[in-house]
Scaffold this motif. Sequence first.
Motif, short mmCIF file in Angstrom:
data_model
loop_
_atom_site.label_atom_id
_atom_site.label_comp_id
_atom_site.label_asym_id
_atom_site.label_seq_id
_atom_site.Cartn_x
_atom_site.Cartn_y
_atom_site.Cartn_z
N ASP A 116 0.84 -1.19 0.00
CA ASP A 116 0.00 0.00 0.00
C ASP A 116 0.87 1.25 0.00
O ASP A 116 2.01 1.24 0.49
N ALA A 136 0.72 3.97 1.75
CA ALA A 136 1.10 4.46 3.07
C ALA A 136 2.37 3.76 3.56
O ALA A 136 3.27 4.40 4.13
N LEU A 151 -3.68 8.31 -1.03
CA LEU A 151 -3.92 8.37 0.40
C LEU A 151 -5.24 9.08 0.69
O LEU A 151 -5.64 10.02 0.00
N GLU A 175 -5.02 10.65 6.01
CA GLU A 175 -3.63 10.24 5.86
C GLU A 175 -2.77 11.37 5.30
O GLU A 175 -1.62 11.57 5.71
N ALA A 220 -2.09 13.79 8.14
CA ALA A 220 -1.05 13.28 9.03
C ALA A 220 0.32 13.38 8.37
O ALA A 220 1.32 13.70 9.04
N LEU A 221 0.38 13.16 7.06
CA LEU A 221 1.64 13.27 6.35
C LEU A 221 2.14 14.72 6.35
O LEU A 221 3.34 14.97 6.51
N ARG A 246 -9.76 2.73 -0.76
CA ARG A 246 -10.23 3.85 0.03
C ARG A 246 -11.43 4.45 -0.68
O ARG A 246 -11.57 4.32 -1.89
#
Length: 291
Positions: free
Chosen positions: A189, A191, A228, A232, A235-236, A280
């Motif tokens: 994946d 991530a 993503l 996500e 957060a990145l 997703r």
Amino acid sequence: MEPPGLVVHGEAAPFSTALRSLLNNPQYSDVCFVVGQERQEVFAHRCLLACRCNFFQRLLGPKLGPGMPSPVVLSAVPVEAFLAVLEFLYTNSVRLRRRSVLEVLTAAVEYGLEELRELCLEFVVKVLDVELVCEALQVAVTFGLGPLQERCIAFIEAHSQEALRTRGFLELSAPALLPLLRSDKLCVDEAELVLAARMWARVGAAVLERPVAEVAAPVVRELRLALLAPAELSALEEQNQQEPLIPVEQIVEAWKCHALRRGDAARGAPCRRRRGTLPREHHCFLDLPFK
């Protein structure tokens, strides 16, 4: 006129055994090498090496003069690999081992020993596994060994998660990592791939004593951030503020894909799904199939 003679052959095994007995044998030797970081002495016979290998012919030419010359220092090649090269030159055969075959392959390429190189390549393919594959990929990229590079990439595509956790992955050069990050067939994946790229850049930054972002620059463009989810990406962004890895404009491009709900909305923001991409909710509007 006398007819031409007939060439007859004796048994090869006793001949090979006799030559093998001269391997690293001080008796009758006329050249000494100081090999590897251990600076181990290895004895050889100049005429045999010179007639079998152009590299040694140039290295051990007449300029050294008669008798035992000063030791020839070869510090870059490990002792085990050098002895394997000599074994091949003396006997036209070699016992290869998994732990050292890439070093023997490297020596074979550098010394111009094409037959030994091919033997090493065949052996590497047979013993290729998760722990060896990234090191083999690096050798393939360094020396332009296209078929081996393709074989290694295919293996990593099939065993992506395991390969990304190896020391060999962290030690890849940027040119070796790039074809991996460009692959649609990685079974991992995005991530996890971003995390692996960050770990790779940290190691490179420590070794090269350069900023993480500078080390990562040649490869992070291949990360598919639009895959993503919004949480996500957020957060990145936060992590990127603490430890810069990805250019801000690249993250902005990924956000554009979300805002416009189109996979091709932002130029330079690749979002083709990989084989291992986890689904997703927003992937439905990307509308980009696997390549």
